[in-house]
Design a protein around this motif. Structure first.
Motif, PDB file in Angstrom:
ATOM      1  N   GLU A 274       0.780  -1.182   0.064  1.00 48.49           N
ATOM      2  CA  GLU A 274      -0.021  -0.057   0.078  1.00 48.49           C
ATOM      3  C   GLU A 274       0.864   1.210  -0.151  1.00 48.49           C
ATOM      4  N   SER A 275       2.099   1.260   0.012  1.00 49.69           N
ATOM      5  CA  SER A 275       2.847   2.434   0.207  1.00 49.69           C
ATOM      6  C   SER A 275       4.304   1.969  -0.118  1.00 49.69           C
ATOM      7  N   THR A 276       5.049   2.916  -0.362  1.00 48.68           N
ATOM      8  CA  THR A 276       6.683   2.629  -0.652  1.00 48.68           C
ATOM      9  C   THR A 276       7.313   2.399   0.796  1.00 48.68           C
ATOM     10  N   GLU A 277       6.613   2.880   1.849  1.00 49.03           N
ATOM     11  CA  GLU A 277       7.221   2.349   3.059  1.00 49.03           C
ATOM     12  C   GLU A 277       7.206   0.930   3.258  1.00 49.03           C
ATOM     13  N   GLN A 278       6.076   0.328   2.761  1.00 53.13           N
ATOM     14  CA  GLN A 278       6.245  -1.182   2.701  1.00 53.13           C
ATOM     15  C   GLN A 278       7.265  -1.740   2.058  1.00 53.13           C
ATOM     16  N   VAL A 279       7.367  -1.129   0.867  1.00 47.67           N
ATOM     17  CA  VAL A 279       8.208  -1.861  -0.227  1.00 47.67           C
ATOM     18  C   VAL A 279       9.832  -1.568   0.522  1.00 47.67           C
ATOM     19  N   LEU A 280      10.318  -0.666   1.033  1.00 47.91           N
ATOM     20  CA  LEU A 280      11.371  -0.146   1.575  1.00 47.91           C
ATOM     21  C   LEU A 280      11.476  -1.005   2.938  1.00 47.91           C
ATOM     22  N   HIS A 281      10.447  -1.327   3.694  1.00 46.07           N
ATOM     23  CA  HIS A 281      10.544  -1.957   4.945  1.00 46.07           C
ATOM     24  C   HIS A 281       9.404  -3.049   4.930  1.00 46.07           C
ATOM     25  N   PRO A 282       9.866  -4.020   4.364  1.00 47.23           N
ATOM     26  CA  PRO A 282       8.903  -5.180   4.147  1.00 47.23           C
ATOM     27  C   PRO A 282       8.432  -5.885   5.469  1.00 47.23           C
ATOM     28  N   GLU A 283       9.076  -5.612   6.542  1.00 48.22           N
ATOM     29  CA  GLU A 283       8.266  -5.821   7.744  1.00 48.22           C
ATOM     30  C   GLU A 283       7.229  -5.255   7.880  1.00 48.22           C
ATOM     31  N   LYS A 284       7.137  -4.052   7.643  1.00 45.72           N
ATOM     32  CA  LYS A 284       5.762  -3.257   7.904  1.00 45.72           C
ATOM     33  C   LYS A 284       4.696  -3.717   6.736  1.00 45.72           C
ATOM     34  N   TYR A 285       5.065  -4.431   5.710  1.00 41.57           N
ATOM     35  CA  TYR A 285       4.048  -4.950   5.066  1.00 41.57           C
ATOM     36  C   TYR A 285       3.706  -6.257   5.667  1.00 41.57           C
ATOM     37  N   PHE A 286       4.720  -6.851   5.929  1.00 39.68           N
ATOM     38  CA  PHE A 286       4.023  -8.099   6.710  1.00 39.68           C
ATOM     39  C   PHE A 286       3.151  -7.924   8.225  1.00 39.68           C
ATOM     40  N   ALA A 287       3.490  -6.745   8.674  1.00 37.79           N
ATOM     41  CA  ALA A 287       2.682  -6.312   9.713  1.00 37.79           C
ATOM     42  C   ALA A 287       1.382  -5.384   9.344  1.00 37.79           C
ATOM     43  N   ARG A 288       1.161  -5.370   8.079  1.00 40.53           N
ATOM     44  CA  ARG A 288      -0.080  -4.795   7.543  1.00 40.53           C
ATOM     45  C   ARG A 288       0.086  -3.131   8.005  1.00 40.53           C
ATOM     46  N   GLU A 289       1.272  -2.467   8.301  1.00 42.57           N
ATOM     47  CA  GLU A 289       1.173  -1.325   8.797  1.00 42.57           C
ATOM     48  C   GLU A 289       0.762  -0.177   7.701  1.00 42.57           C
ATOM     49  N   ARG A 290      -0.497   0.087   7.592  1.00 47.04           N
ATOM     50  CA  ARG A 290      -1.258   0.756   6.648  1.00 47.04           C
ATOM     51  C   ARG A 290      -0.790   2.490   6.748  1.00 47.04           C
ATOM     52  N   PRO A 291      -0.817   3.228   5.496  1.00 49.86           N
ATOM     53  CA  PRO A 291      -0.481   4.407   5.701  1.00 49.86           C
ATOM     54  C   PRO A 291      -1.775   5.413   6.098  1.00 49.86           C
ATOM     55  N   VAL A 292      -1.410   6.545   6.967  1.00 52.56           N
ATOM     56  CA  VAL A 292      -2.586   7.341   7.277  1.00 52.56           C
ATOM     57  C   VAL A 292      -3.106   8.025   6.299  1.00 52.56           C
ATOM     58  N   ALA A 293      -4.422   7.991   6.299  1.00 52.24           N
ATOM     59  CA  ALA A 293      -5.206   8.603   5.032  1.00 52.24           C
ATOM     60  C   ALA A 293      -5.349  10.137   5.427  1.00 52.24           C
ATOM     61  N   ILE A 294      -5.077  11.045   4.721  1.00 52.70           N
ATOM     62  CA  ILE A 294      -5.051  12.454   5.078  1.00 52.70           C
ATOM     63  C   ILE A 294      -5.977  13.304   4.106  1.00 52.70           C
ATOM     64  N   ALA A 295      -6.973  14.013   4.448  1.00 53.22           N
ATOM     65  CA  ALA A 295      -7.932  14.629   3.579  1.00 53.22           C
ATOM     66  C   ALA A 295      -7.483  15.478   2.627  1.00 53.22           C
ATOM     67  N   ARG A 296      -8.061  15.695   1.616  1.00 51.24           N
ATOM     68  CA  ARG A 296      -7.334  16.509   0.615  1.00 51.24           C
ATOM     69  C   ARG A 296      -7.891  18.030   0.876  1.00 51.24           C
ATOM     70  N   PRO A 297      -6.949  18.988   1.199  1.00 47.04           N
ATOM     71  CA  PRO A 297      -7.255  20.477   1.707  1.00 47.04           C
ATOM     72  C   PRO A 297      -7.789  21.028   0.503  1.00 47.04           C
ATOM     73  N   ASP A 298      -8.649  22.129   0.834  1.00 43.42           N
ATOM     74  CA  ASP A 298      -8.796  23.249  -0.165  1.00 43.42           C
ATOM     75  C   ASP A 298      -8.650  24.592   0.306  1.00 43.42           C
ATOM     76  N   LEU A 299      -7.559  25.185   0.239  1.00 45.33           N
ATOM     77  CA  LEU A 299      -7.185  26.331   0.820  1.00 45.33           C
ATOM     78  C   LEU A 299      -7.260  27.695   0.072  1.00 45.33           C
ATOM     79  N   ALA A 300      -7.688  27.254  -1.324  1.00 46.59           N
ATOM     80  CA  ALA A 300      -7.736  28.522  -2.211  1.00 46.59           C
ATOM     81  C   ALA A 300      -8.387  30.001  -1.615  1.00 46.59           C
TER      82      ALA A 300
END
Length: 448
Positions: A274-300
């Motif tokens: 789910e992330s390049t973090e999981q690719v770089l650190h396979p132990e996080k893939y095996f632990a299913r350490e998911r990325p934090v979802a951050i909402a899309r801001p609209d600051l215009a």
């Protein structure tokens, strides 16, 4: 190098891998094939059987092979690049790279990208037709041709078993996840290719060294300016984005192999990274350490009159390695990018003047990780803009958690770091920061 790659330009993905999958193929018998290429293509069935055995994936159907001249590839790459993205979308991607300081403002990204692609293509596989194609670029290297064919035939077997076409239209706004999936695809093909090259001499699952390190040290891309002038002259972001799915992906697949053999690799096409973090650190893939979802801001509206949102994306750990590494020592960049939890980068433009404002919201695994990233990003920004004055002084920055300068505001709040670059004087900074805090999980009304 196989052309079945999808470079990830930090901040926005350019679908070059998918672009090549759209190349219209004319049957090989309708064109004159160079004799050396024809001899290599004649080995397709034998190589396919070897790759099937090594990769432990049965052949479900024959794989057609074909040939394209360099000029043909050039023509269709240009046509499909034009067809795959509007000029506005491509311009926005280039602006994101400019805002990050990864390419010069006057860099002709599209033209140089085409040059690099055409120069590096040796072959590719197309899921839509189930055919793989070679060019004449390796017709003086029979062994290299066979190894390239093994790589592309691995893609054919992947397609037969896991349906690569489902990745042709990835959701917008998360290039980090897309490059992670592509790293699985290319890493699998790269490891299988090396297993083919070593067949009978060493079991790939017992290889004691990192394949990714070998590729980086000996060059999966050709940096000889005489052979690859376009790649040699390309900005660092292009070269490293080109390499990562092969080198980083190979290390990821090695970790899968060591844990559960080729079955584990095949399972990863269902349980996707789910992330390049999981690719770089396979132990996080095996632990299913998911990325934090951050909402899309609209600051215009909070930036002032005339501002519009252009594009947004997820940088990921690999992206921040590139962003920091452009101005800092590579080891420092890697350390600071570790502990990434999630991010969202949004680019705004002032319509009347063309001024850019880049807003990045990042979350880190713990306060120590956010502190390391904060300090590194501040150091990176000071080196990027040596003529500007930043407050407070360097000795006080770690304690303050806030650094400001001309159009720049970098602020650390616990495990979160907010970065605003190109901030106009008309911006309502307190309101902007309040809005950004509301995009994060754990904010009022947001799930933890």
């Amino acid at each position: 190098m196989s052309a079945g790659f999808r470079p990830r330009w930090v901040g926005q993905g350019v679908s070059l891998w998918l672009l090549l999958l759209l190349i219209p193929l004319v049957p090989a018998q309708q064109r004159a094939v160079p004799p050396k290429v024809a001899r290599a293509l004649a080995e397709t069935k034998t190589i396919l059987r070897d790759v099937s055995r090594l990769r432990e994936l049965p052949i479900k159907r024959p794989v057609q092979s074909g040939y394209r001249s360099r000029k043909e590839v050039e023509r269709v790459v240009i046509q499909d690049l034009d067809a795959s993205q509007t000029p506005e979308e491509f311009a926005n991607q280039a602006k994101m790279l400019v805002a990050l300081g990864l390419i010069p403002k006057d860099y002709a990204l599209r033209d140089e990208l085409i040059r690099v692609l055409i120069e590096q293509i040796a072959g590719f596989y197309r899921p839509k037709t189930g055919e793989f194609v070679l060019t004449e670029s390796m017709d003086d290297d029979p062994d290299g041709q066979r190894v390239a064919i093994a790589h592309e035939l691995t893609h054919a077997l992947q397609d037969q078993h896991f349906d690569l076409r489902r990745f042709e239209k990835p959701p917008q706004g998360n290039s980090d996840r897309d490059i992670a999936i592509h790293s699985l695809i290319e890493g699998d093909a790269t490891v299988t290719m090396i297993a083919y090259a070593l067949d009978g001499r060493m079991d790939i699952q017992k290889l004691p060294v990192s394949i990714g390190t070998l590729l980086e040290n000996f060059g999966v891309t050709d940096n000889d300016p005489r052979k690859s002038p376009a790649l040699t002259a390309a900005p660092n972001v292009i070269k490293r984005s080109l390499l990562f799915p092969y080198a980083g992906g190979a290390d990821f697949v090695q970790a899968l192999l060591r844990k559960g053999g080729w079955k584990q690799v095949s399972q990863a096409f269902t349980d996707l990274p789910e992330s390049t973090e999981q690719v770089l650190h396979p132990e996080k893939y095996f632990a299913r350490e998911r990325p934090v979802a951050i909402a899309r801001p609209d600051l215009a509206a909070l930036l002032g009159s005339g501002w519009q949102r252009l594009t947004d994306d997820v940088q990921g750990e690999f992206g921040y390695r590139l962003i920091l590494g452009e101005f800092l020592d590579e080891k420092q960049a890697r350390r600071a990018a570790q502990g990434w939890g999630g991010d969202r980068s949004t680019l705004y433009e002032h319509r009347p003047t063309g001024q850019l404002c880049l807003v990045q919201v990042t979350r880190w695994d713990n306060p120590a990780s956010s502190q390391a990233f904060f300090e590194a990003y501040v150091a990176r920004t000071a080196r990027r803009f040596p003529e500007r004055r930043f407050d407070p002084a360097p000795a006080e920055r770690s304690a303050s958690g806030v650094v400001t300068g001309e159009g720049v505001h970098i602020e650390r709040r616990g495990v979160d770091v907010f970065i605003l670059e190109g901030l106009p004087p008309t911006a309502d900074l307190p309101a902007v920061l309040k809005h950004l805090a509301g995009t994060l999980p754990g904010a009022p009304g947001k799930p933890l």
